[in-house]
Design a protein around this motif. Structure first.
Motif, PDB file in Angstrom:
ATOM      1  N   GLN A   1       0.797  -1.228   0.000  1.00 58.85           N
ATOM      2  CA  GLN A   1       0.000   0.000   0.000  1.00 58.85           C
ATOM      3  C   GLN A   1       0.829   1.277   0.000  1.00 58.85           C
ATOM      4  N   ALA A   2       2.116   1.178   0.382  1.00 56.40           N
ATOM      5  CA  ALA A   2       2.955   2.379   0.444  1.00 56.40           C
ATOM      6  C   ALA A   2       4.367   2.098  -0.052  1.00 56.40           C
ATOM      7  N   GLY A   3       4.532   1.050  -0.840  1.00 55.04           N
ATOM      8  CA  GLY A   3       5.857   0.640  -1.280  1.00 55.04           C
ATOM      9  C   GLY A   3       6.379   1.399  -2.485  1.00 55.04           C
ATOM     10  N   MET A   4       7.304   0.777  -3.218  1.00 56.07           N
ATOM     11  CA  MET A   4       8.006   1.452  -4.293  1.00 56.07           C
ATOM     12  C   MET A   4       7.101   1.792  -5.473  1.00 56.07           C
ATOM     13  N   ASP A   5       5.928   1.192  -5.565  1.00 59.55           N
ATOM     14  CA  ASP A   5       5.000   1.493  -6.655  1.00 59.55           C
ATOM     15  C   ASP A   5       4.031   2.613  -6.287  1.00 59.55           C
ATOM     16  N   THR A   6       4.225   3.247  -5.137  1.00 58.64           N
ATOM     17  CA  THR A   6       3.379   4.358  -4.699  1.00 58.64           C
ATOM     18  C   THR A   6       4.227   5.618  -4.546  1.00 58.64           C
ATOM     19  N   LYS A   7       3.580   6.743  -4.255  1.00 62.65           N
ATOM     20  CA  LYS A   7       4.309   8.002  -4.064  1.00 62.65           C
ATOM     21  C   LYS A   7       5.162   7.982  -2.798  1.00 62.65           C
ATOM     22  N   ALA A   8       4.812   7.139  -1.838  1.00 64.12           N
ATOM     23  CA  ALA A   8       5.583   7.066  -0.594  1.00 64.12           C
ATOM     24  C   ALA A   8       6.960   6.462  -0.820  1.00 64.12           C
ATOM     25  N   LYS A   9       7.076   5.526  -1.780  1.00 66.08           N
ATOM     26  CA  LYS A   9       8.348   4.852  -2.085  1.00 66.08           C
ATOM     27  C   LYS A   9       8.979   4.266  -0.825  1.00 66.08           C
ATOM     28  N   ALA A  10       8.191   3.565  -0.027  1.00 64.15           N
ATOM     29  CA  ALA A  10       8.649   3.089   1.278  1.00 64.15           C
ATOM     30  C   ALA A  10       9.492   1.822   1.163  1.00 64.15           C
ATOM     31  N   ILE A  11      10.543   1.787   1.979  1.00 62.07           N
ATOM     32  CA  ILE A  11      11.381   0.603   2.187  1.00 62.07           C
ATOM     33  C   ILE A  11      11.237   0.218   3.653  1.00 62.07           C
ATOM     34  N   ILE A  12      11.073  -1.070   3.939  1.00 56.91           N
ATOM     35  CA  ILE A  12      10.847  -1.488   5.319  1.00 56.91           C
ATOM     36  C   ILE A  12      11.746  -2.656   5.682  1.00 56.91           C
ATOM     37  N   PHE A  13      12.280  -2.621   6.908  1.00 53.17           N
ATOM     38  CA  PHE A  13      13.014  -3.760   7.449  1.00 53.17           C
ATOM     39  C   PHE A  13      12.760  -3.825   8.940  1.00 53.17           C
ATOM     40  N   SER A  14      13.133  -4.947   9.564  1.00 51.35           N
ATOM     41  CA  SER A  14      12.798  -5.147  10.976  1.00 51.35           C
ATOM     42  C   SER A  14      14.019  -5.529  11.787  1.00 51.35           C
ATOM     43  N   LEU A  15      13.966  -5.166  13.066  1.00 50.25           N
ATOM     44  CA  LEU A  15      15.010  -5.485  14.031  1.00 50.25           C
ATOM     45  C   LEU A  15      14.385  -6.223  15.200  1.00 50.25           C
ATOM     46  N   PRO A  16      15.019  -7.268  15.706  1.00 50.65           N
ATOM     47  CA  PRO A  16      14.460  -7.978  16.854  1.00 50.65           C
ATOM     48  C   PRO A  16      14.575  -7.147  18.123  1.00 50.65           C
ATOM     49  N   VAL A  17      13.538  -7.164  18.923  1.00 50.01           N
ATOM     50  CA  VAL A  17      13.517  -6.462  20.210  1.00 50.01           C
ATOM     51  C   VAL A  17      13.649  -7.504  21.304  1.00 50.01           C
ATOM     52  N   THR A  18      14.669  -7.372  22.147  1.00 51.40           N
ATOM     53  CA  THR A  18      14.920  -8.389  23.158  1.00 51.40           C
ATOM     54  C   THR A  18      14.028  -8.238  24.382  1.00 51.40           C
ATOM     55  N   ASP A  19      13.534  -7.016  24.660  1.00 53.47           N
ATOM     56  CA  ASP A  19      12.669  -6.819  25.810  1.00 53.47           C
ATOM     57  C   ASP A  19      11.919  -5.515  25.615  1.00 53.47           C
ATOM     58  N   THR A  20      10.784  -5.362  26.282  1.00 53.22           N
ATOM     59  CA  THR A  20       9.977  -4.158  26.148  1.00 53.22           C
ATOM     60  C   THR A  20       9.400  -3.754  27.493  1.00 53.22           C
ATOM     61  N   ALA A  21       9.025  -2.487  27.580  1.00 49.90           N
ATOM     62  CA  ALA A  21       8.239  -1.974  28.698  1.00 49.90           C
ATOM     63  C   ALA A  21       7.213  -1.028  28.110  1.00 49.90           C
ATOM     64  N   GLY A  22       6.014  -1.004  28.671  1.00 53.35           N
ATOM     65  CA  GLY A  22       5.006  -0.083  28.185  1.00 53.35           C
ATOM     66  C   GLY A  22       4.020  -0.694  27.222  1.00 53.35           C
ATOM     67  N   LEU A  23       4.111  -1.993  26.947  1.00 50.24           N
ATOM     68  CA  LEU A  23       3.180  -2.642  26.037  1.00 50.24           C
ATOM     69  C   LEU A  23       2.203  -3.564  26.774  1.00 50.24           C
ATOM     70  N   ARG A  24       2.302  -3.602  28.077  1.00 52.88           N
ATOM     71  CA  ARG A  24       1.532  -4.576  28.842  1.00 52.88           C
ATOM     72  C   ARG A  24       0.027  -4.361  28.719  1.00 52.88           C
ATOM     73  N   LEU A  25      -0.430  -3.126  28.757  1.00 59.57           N
ATOM     74  CA  LEU A  25      -1.860  -2.867  28.697  1.00 59.57           C
ATOM     75  C   LEU A  25      -2.446  -3.316  27.374  1.00 59.57           C
ATOM     76  N   VAL A  26      -1.716  -3.114  26.288  1.00 57.28           N
ATOM     77  CA  VAL A  26      -2.192  -3.564  24.998  1.00 57.28           C
ATOM     78  C   VAL A  26      -2.346  -5.065  24.992  1.00 57.28           C
ATOM     79  N   GLU A  27      -1.382  -5.769  25.545  1.00 62.17           N
ATOM     80  CA  GLU A  27      -1.430  -7.230  25.566  1.00 62.17           C
ATOM     81  C   GLU A  27      -2.564  -7.721  26.470  1.00 62.17           C
ATOM     82  N   GLU A  28      -2.791  -7.033  27.580  1.00 62.76           N
ATOM     83  CA  GLU A  28      -3.861  -7.431  28.473  1.00 62.76           C
ATOM     84  C   GLU A  28      -5.220  -7.264  27.807  1.00 62.76           C
ATOM     85  N   GLU A  29      -5.356  -6.178  27.024  1.00 62.85           N
ATOM     86  CA  GLU A  29      -6.616  -5.951  26.329  1.00 62.85           C
ATOM     87  C   GLU A  29      -6.872  -7.051  25.304  1.00 62.85           C
ATOM     88  N   GLU A  30      -5.805  -7.473  24.610  1.00 62.87           N
ATOM     89  CA  GLU A  30      -5.942  -8.535  23.616  1.00 62.87           C
ATOM     90  C   GLU A  30      -6.313  -9.855  24.287  1.00 62.87           C
TER      91      GLU A  30
END
Length: 231
Positions: A199-228
């Motif tokens: 929807q926003a990649g190289m064939d659109t005006k956004a020309k977006a490139i995306i990559f990911s990095l592993p996260v070893t630990d988090t804080a501040g996401l607990r409420l979202v997980e509890e809601e799920e």
């Protein structure tokens, strides 16, 4: 993805930044994202580290493990980066990149053979980094939200090596960029990356490139997980 890293370099905003970029480009790291930062340490810590309170350059680059070894040696010998006040460079493993063309663009001239997808095993969350044309972060976030992303953080940056894009994508890319940072559950990563690419990649005006990095630990996401969990 085997032995691919995001390299983060932090140094003084003016003279040193140009020298670092020229050094990276001389060692086949052409695609860099450059943004502005500012140190927050107190005066006692700055004195201890031999640093001055000043604007900083943050350079984000994608490198292979072999290239990082070469760069690290040069940073120590040529830039004396081990001396306090000179700067800092570190790497974070990349777990996936959205698309073969994007991979070739980010790693052009770096010898690379695709291996196993992830470097760190069993990570619960991933940091998605999207590089998009300036002014299109809403298009990127709309795509990401359609696949379950909760939100993101936008940074302004300037890209180097953008003239090479026509070789890989058949189009020219502007230098003014936005970096969109999205933290998501690992199980949702692929769907979000695919949505952004479609929807926003190289064939659109956004020309977006995306990559990911592993996260070893988090804080501040607990409420979202509890809601799920309650659903």
């Amino acid at each position: 993805m085997s032995e691919v890293y995001m390299m983060v370099t932090i140094t003084d905003w003016k003279e040193a930044a140009v020298d670092f970029l020229e050094f990276y480009q001389a060692n086949h790291v052409d695609a860099n994202m450059v943004t502005l930062g500012r140190g927050t340490a107190n005066s006692e810590m700055l004195d201890y580290l031999g640093l001055e309170e000043s604007e900083k350059t943050v350079i984000l680059s994608v490198v292979t493990g072999e290239v990082w070894k070469t760069l690290k040696k040069g940073l120590r010998q040529q830039f004396k980066i081990d001396i306090p006040g000179t700067g800092i460079a570190f790497t974070v493993p990349v777990s996936s990149i959205g698309g073969k063309r994007e991979l070739l663009f980010l790693l052009d001239n770096q010898n690379f053979e695709k291996g196993e997808e992830t470097v760190l095993k069993d990570t619960a969350h991933e940091l998605l980094i999207v590089i998009a044309n300036q002014g299109y972060n809403e298009m990127v976030m709309a795509a990401a939200r359609s696949a379950g992303a909760a939100g993101g953080t936008v940074l302004h940056a300037r890209g180097t090596g953008m003239k090479r894009a026509e070789k890989f994508f058949g189009v020219s890319l502007v230098s003014e960029k936005e970096l969109i940072l999205i933290v998501t559950k690992t199980e949702n990563k692929n769907a979000i990356m695919q949505a952004v690419m479609q929807q926003a990649g190289m064939d659109t005006k956004a020309k977006a490139i995306i990559f990911s990095l592993p996260v070893t630990d988090t804080a501040g996401l607990r409420l979202v997980e509890e809601e799920e969990a309650d659903e």
